[in-house]
Design an enzyme around this catalytic site. Structure first.
Site, PDB file in Angstrom:
ATOM      1  CE  LYS A  57       1.749  48.125 -25.051  1.00  0.00           C
ATOM      2  NZ  LYS A  57       3.282  47.742 -25.817  1.00  0.00           N
ATOM      3  CB  SER A 109       4.312  51.001 -27.798  1.00  0.00           C
ATOM      4  OG  SER A 109       4.533  49.158 -27.743  1.00  0.00           O
ATOM      5  CB  SER A 137       6.661  47.030 -27.607  1.00  0.00           C
ATOM      6  OG  SER A 137       6.657  48.570 -28.444  1.00  0.00           O
TER       7      SER A 137
HETATM    8  N1  GLN Z   1       8.445  50.444 -32.275  1.00  0.00           N
HETATM    9  C1  GLN Z   1       8.323  49.716 -32.784  1.00  0.00           C
HETATM   10  C2  GLN Z   1       6.920  50.253 -33.708  1.00  0.00           C
HETATM   11  O1  GLN Z   1       6.566  50.652 -33.478  1.00  0.00           O
HETATM   12  C3  GLN Z   1       7.764  48.470 -31.730  1.00  0.00           C
HETATM   13  C4  GLN Z   1       6.645  48.195 -31.534  1.00  0.00           C
HETATM   14  C5  GLN Z   1       6.444  47.211 -30.374  1.00  0.00           C
HETATM   15  O2  GLN Z   1       7.064  46.448 -30.108  1.00  0.00           O
HETATM   16  N2  GLN Z   1       4.820  47.151 -29.920  1.00  0.00           N
HETATM   17  O3  GLN Z   1       6.318  48.815 -34.423  1.00  0.00           O
END
Ligand code: GLN
Length: 493
Positions: free
Chosen positions: A79, A154, A178
């Site tokens: 990532k 994400s 994420s």
């Molecule tokens: N979807 C969540 C957010 O927007 C979690 C994102 C993540 O775990 N990096 O913050």
């Protein structure tokens, strides 16, 4: 069987026995990726030369009868919020344009030490803020099972890369879901380790009290090997834990007989898709039939998890992202009139809408006069959520829930409504708030029907006690010994 369908463990075994060479493996995955990534858009950048060079180095070790690592010859995608020395780290943000990492993240260094082959950097929501990769400043990654849909986020690029067979394993990061939510959407296994299990050194910080790095794989053994590689104390991350790292692969065959598993009623209430519920309950039954005791439990403060998260995560983000000001990293505005304007314009031009929203939310929650009403109160509710889990784990060994309330949604379906988007993490966020480990495991597909042109993957989530990753892996291995969902393969149209 094509080399592309082999697990990481099978690849390394064949390389060690000289049945195939690392160069052949690398070429097969590179060809597949070059051919199909344009449809999936999992990668922000493919580092072809470095990738092929690392394969040749592994083959040289084998030729010279030198020992090779646990992940010898295994292609891996990273990532793009983790550093690989000499490669750009963009966090899918314009503000980091041109920034090259000058050192390896601890996880990167550990993967290299086990002779893994780093293929490239995957797409994400900008600074890992989002649930679909639609917040990437560059493009949206597509779900390999249906390219009109999102892969989740994400870490959508890393999940899609494993689902599409571009790499057998990859790394993501998980602050509120994420890793697990995209794993569920893409039909792969994704693990968020206990807070402190894996070093965060070299991971660009989003919310430091919640962030953890974790792997995507297709099966439990690969997950065990990845965790064995990246876990452990790191002097460069003071929040990493000195708890000894167990032999994760050793407990995979122990079964689930005698375990007590909790099913929390709050996770099966309104808003959960009926097919998702049915498939998750079918997974619970697999454990029950094998001699696990299943019991209903309650986690009474779960309803507040999203609210608490959207105070705490933006507060931490507003502080962490203050360093991107046009002075040290990446984008700098042209011809600023003075220093203040340099900061303001560089940030205004560099950050995307969602990142700006989070910085404003966080700055507001931390500002004098509002700190007690928002930030402090959220911290107190966080403690109540932690206590809910502590109480539950006195009665049960692990908790089973859906990973996400639905299957993958359409590109554009939720992108205009941030609240709708935030709700897709409703089942994953409390795990980060409590710092406990959570894994998403594929458990079936949605039915093809009026709303879906193709079947979409569904995942269930197992939550465990702190540092009980072993049990999550053991349960995953058992489930996969009884089912074959993890062997499904998307057909790219
Ligand atoms: N979807 C969540 C957010 O927007 C979690 C994102 C993540 O775990 N990096 O913050």
């Amino acid at each position: 069987m094509s080399v592309l369908d082999l697990t990481a463990a099978e690849i390394t075994a064949k390389i060690k026995s000289k049945e195939i060479s690392a160069a052949e493996v690398a070429k097969a995955f590179l060809d597949k990726t070059k051919r199909e990534n344009p449809k999936v858009l999992a990668f922000l950048k493919i580092h072809e030369d470095d990738f092929l060079k690392s394969a040749i180095a592994v083959d040289a070790k084998i030729q010279n009868q030198q020992p090779v690592g646990r992940l010898a010859g295994v292609p891996i995608a990273i990532k793009d919020n983790m550093h690989v020395e000499g490669w750009e780290t963009t966090c899918a943000s314009k503000i980091l344009t041109g920034f090259k990492a000058t050192y390896d993240a601890t996880v990167t260094q550990k993967l290299k030490a086990q002779d893994a082959l780093l293929l490239g950097k995957t797409n994400l929501d900008e600074f890992a803020m989002g649930s679909s990769t639609e917040n990437s400043s560059f493009f949206t990654t597509r779900n390999p099972y249906d390219t009109s849909r999102v892969p989740g986020g994400s870490s959508g690029g890393s999940a899609a890369a494993v689902a599409a067979r571009f790499t057998p394993v990859s790394l993501g990061s998980d602050t509120g879901g994420s890793i697990r939510q995209p794993a569920s959407f893409c039909g792969v296994v994704g693990l968020k380790p206990t807070y402190g299990r894996v070093s965060r050194f070299g991971l660009v910080a989003f919310a430091s009290s919640l962030d953890q790095i974790g792997p995507f794989t297709r099966d439990a053994l690969d997950m065990a090997n990845m965790m064995q590689t990246i876990s452990g104390l790191d002097p460069m991350d003071s929040t990493s834990s000195d708890q000894p790292v167990p032999d994760y692969a050793a407990s995979l065959n122990k079964g689930v007989k005698g375990m007590t598993l909790g099913v929390p009623k709050e996770y099966f209430a309104k808003g959960l898709d009926a097919t998702v519920k049915e498939k998750v309950m079918a997974a619970v039954k697999v454990y029950e039939d094998a001699g696990a005791k299943v019991t209903d439990i309650s986690l009474p403060h779960m309803d507040y998890a999203i609210e608490v998260y959207y105070i705490l995560a933006p507060s931490e983000a507003s502080a962490n992202l203050a360093r991107f000001d046009g002075v040290r990293y990446g984008h700098r505005t042209k011809n600023p009139a003075n220093l203040l304007e340099l900061y303001e314009k560089s940030r205004a031009e560099g950050f995307g809408t969602e990142v700006k929203r989070r910085i404003m939310l966080g700055t507001y929650a931390l500002s004098s006069g509002y700190y007690d009403a928002y930030y402090l109160k959220a911290q107190k509710v966080r403690t109540l959520i932690c206590q809910d889990f502590e109480n539950a784990f006195k009665k049960v060994d692990a908790i089973i829930t859906p990973t996400a309330p639905s299957t993958a949604f359409k590109v554009g379906e939720k992108s205009s409504d941030p609240l709708e988007m935030y709700l897709s993490d409703i089942y994953t966020i409390s795990c980060n708030l409590a710092g406990i480990p959570g894994i998403s495991v594929p458990c079936g597909f949605s039915n093809v029907g009026a709303t879906h042109a193709s079947p979409l993957p569904i995942g269930f989530q197992i939550l465990g006690r702190p540092f009980d990753e072993e049990r999550l892996l053991q349960m995953t291995a058992f489930y996969q010994s009884q089912t074959s969902w993890h062997k499904e393969n998307p057909v790219l149209s």
